[in-house]
Design a protein around this motif. Sequence first.
Motif, PDB file in Angstrom:
ATOM      1  N   LEU A  89       0.847  -1.186   0.000  1.00  0.00           N
ATOM      2  CA  LEU A  89       0.000   0.000   0.000  1.00  0.00           C
ATOM      3  C   LEU A  89       0.885   1.240   0.000  1.00  0.00           C
ATOM      4  N   MET A  90       0.463   2.245  -0.773  1.00  0.00           N
ATOM      5  CA  MET A  90       1.141   3.536  -0.757  1.00  0.00           C
ATOM      6  C   MET A  90       0.225   4.517  -0.026  1.00  0.00           C
ATOM      7  N   VAL A  91       0.703   5.088   1.065  1.00  0.00           N
ATOM      8  CA  VAL A  91      -0.144   5.938   1.897  1.00  0.00           C
ATOM      9  C   VAL A  91       0.569   7.237   2.237  1.00  0.00           C
ATOM     10  N   ARG A  92      -0.214   8.213   2.613  1.00  0.00           N
ATOM     11  CA  ARG A  92       0.314   9.447   3.194  1.00  0.00           C
ATOM     12  C   ARG A  92      -0.681   9.946   4.219  1.00  0.00           C
ATOM     13  N   GLU A  93      -0.185  10.636   5.219  1.00  0.00           N
ATOM     14  CA  GLU A  93      -1.048  11.086   6.316  1.00  0.00           C
ATOM     15  C   GLU A  93      -1.782  12.345   5.901  1.00  0.00           C
ATOM     16  N   ARG A  94      -3.034  12.433   6.325  1.00  0.00           N
ATOM     17  CA  ARG A  94      -3.868  13.603   6.080  1.00  0.00           C
ATOM     18  C   ARG A  94      -4.323  14.186   7.412  1.00  0.00           C
ATOM     19  N   HIS A  95      -4.720  15.477   7.366  1.00  0.00           N
ATOM     20  CA  HIS A  95      -5.170  16.149   8.580  1.00  0.00           C
ATOM     21  C   HIS A  95      -6.445  16.916   8.281  1.00  0.00           C
ATOM     22  N   PHE A  96      -7.358  16.903   9.270  1.00  0.00           N
ATOM     23  CA  PHE A  96      -8.650  17.568   9.126  1.00  0.00           C
ATOM     24  C   PHE A  96      -8.939  18.352  10.398  1.00  0.00           C
ATOM     25  N   ASP A  97      -9.662  19.486  10.237  1.00  0.00           N
ATOM     26  CA  ASP A  97     -10.003  20.282  11.410  1.00  0.00           C
ATOM     27  C   ASP A  97     -11.290  19.764  12.044  1.00  0.00           C
ATOM     28  N   LEU A 129     -12.772  19.718   7.533  1.00  0.00           N
ATOM     29  CA  LEU A 129     -12.125  20.286   6.361  1.00  0.00           C
ATOM     30  C   LEU A 129     -10.630  19.956   6.389  1.00  0.00           C
ATOM     31  N   ALA A 130     -10.100  19.619   5.215  1.00  0.00           N
ATOM     32  CA  ALA A 130      -8.687  19.250   5.115  1.00  0.00           C
ATOM     33  C   ALA A 130      -7.805  20.438   5.459  1.00  0.00           C
ATOM     34  N   THR A 131      -6.740  20.176   6.176  1.00  0.00           N
ATOM     35  CA  THR A 131      -5.775  21.210   6.543  1.00  0.00           C
ATOM     36  C   THR A 131      -4.381  20.732   6.179  1.00  0.00           C
ATOM     37  N   GLY A 132      -3.476  21.689   5.996  1.00  0.00           N
ATOM     38  CA  GLY A 132      -2.087  21.346   5.713  1.00  0.00           C
ATOM     39  C   GLY A 132      -1.919  20.818   4.293  1.00  0.00           C
TER      40      GLY A 132
END
Length: 278
Positions: free
Chosen positions: A206-214, A218-221
Amino acid sequence: MPGLQLRTVVAIVATSLAACAPPATEQAPAPTAAPIATTAPAPAAIEVASGLSAYRWQLRTATDARGQSLAALFPSAERPLGLGFADGRVNVEGACNRMGASYTLLEGGKIQVGQAMSTMMACPPPLDRVDAAVAAVLAGTLQVAIEGTADAPTLRLVAADGSILQLAGAPTPETRFGGPGTIAFLEVAAQSGPCEDPPASERRCLMVRERHFDADGLATGTPGEFRPLPSGIEGYMPTEGQRQVLRVKRFQREAAAGGEPEVHFVLDLVIETEIVAP
């Protein structure tokens, strides 16, 4: 003298009787009681309150009040039905839709299950019959018992209509890792990629990357680069050509001497799916 002769005769008779009596034998000692055979104590019953949430329960058998199999609860061998209990809710895994209901522990080994709630996705046969069959059984008051050992427990549910479900338990990640995980978000690429295992191999990861949400979702960063995740994500089956954003639970176990902590991800919810053209 006559009196003397009588006493002499009596003495002779007494002596003769004594001589004819069998010799006295030594009395045998009283037999001692045999030791009482002991057996290992039976394993303590698993408490329902803690046992329900300590395991994920996979359906093994389901019968109605007449002992007939509830075939609708077994739509596919590749998609077994399961139950998870946490925070006062029972969640159904493997049905057509995501299903869940509140439950309350009662006295006498019973639970009261509330009204089931589910998404409204349509499914092809025979999966389309599962939701109604589950809702019919998991309703009202159910008799509950957890049998077996902590390593191999069995959950027995008896519904008000006489239906009986038998489910096998497997420890939840919280049980295995000794505590709750932390919530994280991972974006999974539409295509797998090469793993970084030395030496170079053809294994795909699997190819993954971390995401962030408020707090409003809503997506942040700015997301970073995709990286391989050799251990995968427990409970998640990727589909080539689909990019997905997942809410996961991250668990971390203390590292052995000289090593790095072990990080383990468990799927909590798929929150975004996109079909990506090859």
